[in-house]
Motif scaffolding. Structure first.
Motif, PDB file in Angstrom:
ATOM      1  N   TYR A  22       6.304   5.843   3.503  1.00  0.00           N
ATOM      2  CA  TYR A  22       6.316   5.499   4.926  1.00  0.00           C
ATOM      3  C   TYR A  22       6.607   4.024   5.147  1.00  0.00           C
ATOM      4  O   TYR A  22       7.185   3.629   6.164  1.00  0.00           O
ATOM      5  N   ASP A  23       6.217   3.197   4.190  1.00  0.00           N
ATOM      6  CA  ASP A  23       6.450   1.752   4.210  1.00  0.00           C
ATOM      7  C   ASP A  23       6.347   1.304   2.758  1.00  0.00           C
ATOM      8  O   ASP A  23       5.266   1.334   2.170  1.00  0.00           O
ATOM      9  N   ARG A  24       7.472   0.911   2.199  1.00  0.00           N
ATOM     10  CA  ARG A  24       7.477   0.679   0.747  1.00  0.00           C
ATOM     11  C   ARG A  24       6.575  -0.477   0.328  1.00  0.00           C
ATOM     12  O   ARG A  24       5.833  -0.371  -0.649  1.00  0.00           O
ATOM     13  N   SER A  25       6.622  -1.580   1.056  1.00  0.00           N
ATOM     14  CA  SER A  25       5.813  -2.737   0.644  1.00  0.00           C
ATOM     15  C   SER A  25       4.323  -2.428   0.747  1.00  0.00           C
ATOM     16  O   SER A  25       3.533  -2.867  -0.098  1.00  0.00           O
ATOM     17  N   ARG A  26       3.925  -1.669   1.763  1.00  0.00           N
ATOM     18  CA  ARG A  26       2.520  -1.287   1.879  1.00  0.00           C
ATOM     19  C   ARG A  26       2.131  -0.297   0.782  1.00  0.00           C
ATOM     20  O   ARG A  26       1.045  -0.388   0.199  1.00  0.00           O
ATOM     21  N   THR A  27       3.020   0.650   0.490  1.00  0.00           N
ATOM     22  CA  THR A  27       2.710   1.659  -0.526  1.00  0.00           C
ATOM     23  C   THR A  27       2.584   1.032  -1.905  1.00  0.00           C
ATOM     24  O   THR A  27       1.778   1.488  -2.728  1.00  0.00           O
ATOM     25  N   GLU A  28       3.351  -0.015  -2.179  1.00  0.00           N
ATOM     26  CA  GLU A  28       3.198  -0.735  -3.452  1.00  0.00           C
ATOM     27  C   GLU A  28       1.750  -1.188  -3.635  1.00  0.00           C
ATOM     28  O   GLU A  28       1.158  -1.010  -4.713  1.00  0.00           O
ATOM     29  N   LEU A  29       1.181  -1.758  -2.603  1.00  0.00           N
ATOM     30  CA  LEU A  29      -0.194  -2.265  -2.676  1.00  0.00           C
ATOM     31  C   LEU A  29      -1.202  -1.124  -2.742  1.00  0.00           C
ATOM     32  O   LEU A  29      -2.196  -1.203  -3.470  1.00  0.00           O
ATOM     33  N   LEU A  30      -0.960  -0.055  -1.993  1.00  0.00           N
ATOM     34  CA  LEU A  30      -1.884   1.084  -2.004  1.00  0.00           C
ATOM     35  C   LEU A  30      -1.917   1.752  -3.375  1.00  0.00           C
ATOM     36  O   LEU A  30      -2.991   2.142  -3.864  1.00  0.00           O
ATOM     37  N   VAL A  31      -0.763   1.883  -4.004  1.00  0.00           N
ATOM     38  CA  VAL A  31      -0.703   2.521  -5.324  1.00  0.00           C
ATOM     39  C   VAL A  31      -1.378   1.638  -6.374  1.00  0.00           C
ATOM     40  O   VAL A  31      -2.090   2.133  -7.260  1.00  0.00           O
ATOM     41  N   ARG A  32      -1.170   0.322  -6.285  1.00  0.00           N
ATOM     42  CA  ARG A  32      -1.863  -0.580  -7.216  1.00  0.00           C
ATOM     43  C   ARG A  32      -3.372  -0.496  -7.030  1.00  0.00           C
ATOM     44  O   ARG A  32      -4.131  -0.428  -8.010  1.00  0.00           O
ATOM     45  N   ALA A  33      -3.819  -0.497  -5.776  1.00  0.00           N
ATOM     46  CA  ALA A  33      -5.259  -0.387  -5.523  1.00  0.00           C
ATOM     47  C   ALA A  33      -5.796   0.941  -6.035  1.00  0.00           C
ATOM     48  O   ALA A  33      -6.895   1.006  -6.601  1.00  0.00           O
ATOM     49  N   ALA A  34      -5.026   2.008  -5.856  1.00  0.00           N
ATOM     50  CA  ALA A  34      -5.443   3.324  -6.355  1.00  0.00           C
ATOM     51  C   ALA A  34      -5.591   3.303  -7.873  1.00  0.00           C
ATOM     52  O   ALA A  34      -6.525   3.905  -8.426  1.00  0.00           O
ATOM     53  N   ALA A  35      -4.691   2.614  -8.560  1.00  0.00           N
ATOM     54  CA  ALA A  35      -4.787   2.516 -10.022  1.00  0.00           C
ATOM     55  C   ALA A  35      -6.052   1.782 -10.445  1.00  0.00           C
ATOM     56  O   ALA A  35      -6.742   2.193 -11.389  1.00  0.00           O
ATOM     57  N   LEU A  36      -6.372   0.702  -9.746  1.00  0.00           N
ATOM     58  CA  LEU A  36      -7.582  -0.051 -10.073  1.00  0.00           C
ATOM     59  C   LEU A  36      -8.834   0.789  -9.839  1.00  0.00           C
ATOM     60  O   LEU A  36      -9.768   0.774 -10.653  1.00  0.00           O
ATOM     61  N   ILE A  37      -8.856   1.535  -8.729  1.00  0.00           N
ATOM     62  CA  ILE A  37     -10.013   2.400  -8.449  1.00  0.00           C
ATOM     63  C   ILE A  37     -10.118   3.483  -9.508  1.00  0.00           C
ATOM     64  O   ILE A  37     -11.219   3.798  -9.997  1.00  0.00           O
TER      65      ILE A  37
END
Length: 211
Positions: A22-37
């Motif tokens: 839906y928004d590539r730059s935002r999804t980059e951060l969400l996926v990284r945060a998901a990996a950390l969690i």
């Protein structure tokens, strides 16, 4: 796939009409945060005085998570959310494509973007249903699966409106806050990093915060 937070977050953020996130730059951060969690839930990442610590040396079996693990020592959670986020998103897309979950059409020109289509809409639909149940359910947030609470927190922080609408943000503010707060049990700094995601996204879209 059910317990792979990076893939789950990507599928929640995928926009069928846009043939990509839906928004590539935002999804980059969400996926990284998901990996950390995900790594924190597995007991592989912790915290000491605000700095991320790594437990164990064995690979996780997931190349995406192993890459994030290599990045982790000596950094803060907020820094790790931003670090190598473009690489991580591409790796998740490639993994989903290799698993047959995404079909990929490469751009025809050097300046184009590749188009990504989910092959089975039942997968994102099931994820939407899980997060919706976490958002609208009657059970206390502490009793819902930790992965679902985390996905709810991330979708809300990333303003993924197909998952958490603007009205949901207002009506269910307490449940969203509780889902985000549950991350503090893993690491206080991780909770703070997720709460800071809206501002991190603004900075990233302005060209700040690494790559």
């Amino acid at each position: 796939m059910n317990d792979d937070l990076t893939c789950c977050m990507y599928l929640l953020a995928h926009d069928a009409a846009a043939e990509g996130p839906y928004d590539r730059s935002r999804t980059e951060l969400l996926v990284r945060a998901a990996a950390l969690i995900d790594l924190a839930l597995r007991g592989r990442l912790g915290e000491d005085g605000g700095t991320v610590t790594v437990s164990g040396t064995a690979p996780t079996g997931d190349p995406v998570l192993d890459g994030v693990l290599r990045d982790a020592p000596g950094h803060t959670w907020k820094h790790l959310v931003r670090r190598h986020r473009k690489r991580t998103l591409t790796e998740v897309e490639n993994r989903l494509a290799a698993a047959g979950v995404l079909t990929v059409k490469e751009p025809r020109t050097p300046f184009g973007t590749r188009r990504l289509t989910v092959t089975d809409r039942a997968l994102p639909d099931a994820l939407h249903a899980r997060v919706s149940a976490a958002l609208h359910g009657d059970d206390p947030v502490r009793e819902i699966p930790a992965a679902d609470a985390a996905l709810l927190a991330l979708a809300a922080a990333g303003d993924v409106r197909s998952v958490v609408s603007r009205q949901d943000q207002k009506t269910f503010r307490a449940r969203i806050d509780a889902g985000t707060g549950s991350l503090a049990a893993l690491a206080p700094g991780l909770e703070k990093a997720v709460r800071a995601l809206p501002m991190t996204m603004i900075a990233a879209q302005g060209g700040m915060g690494g790559s």
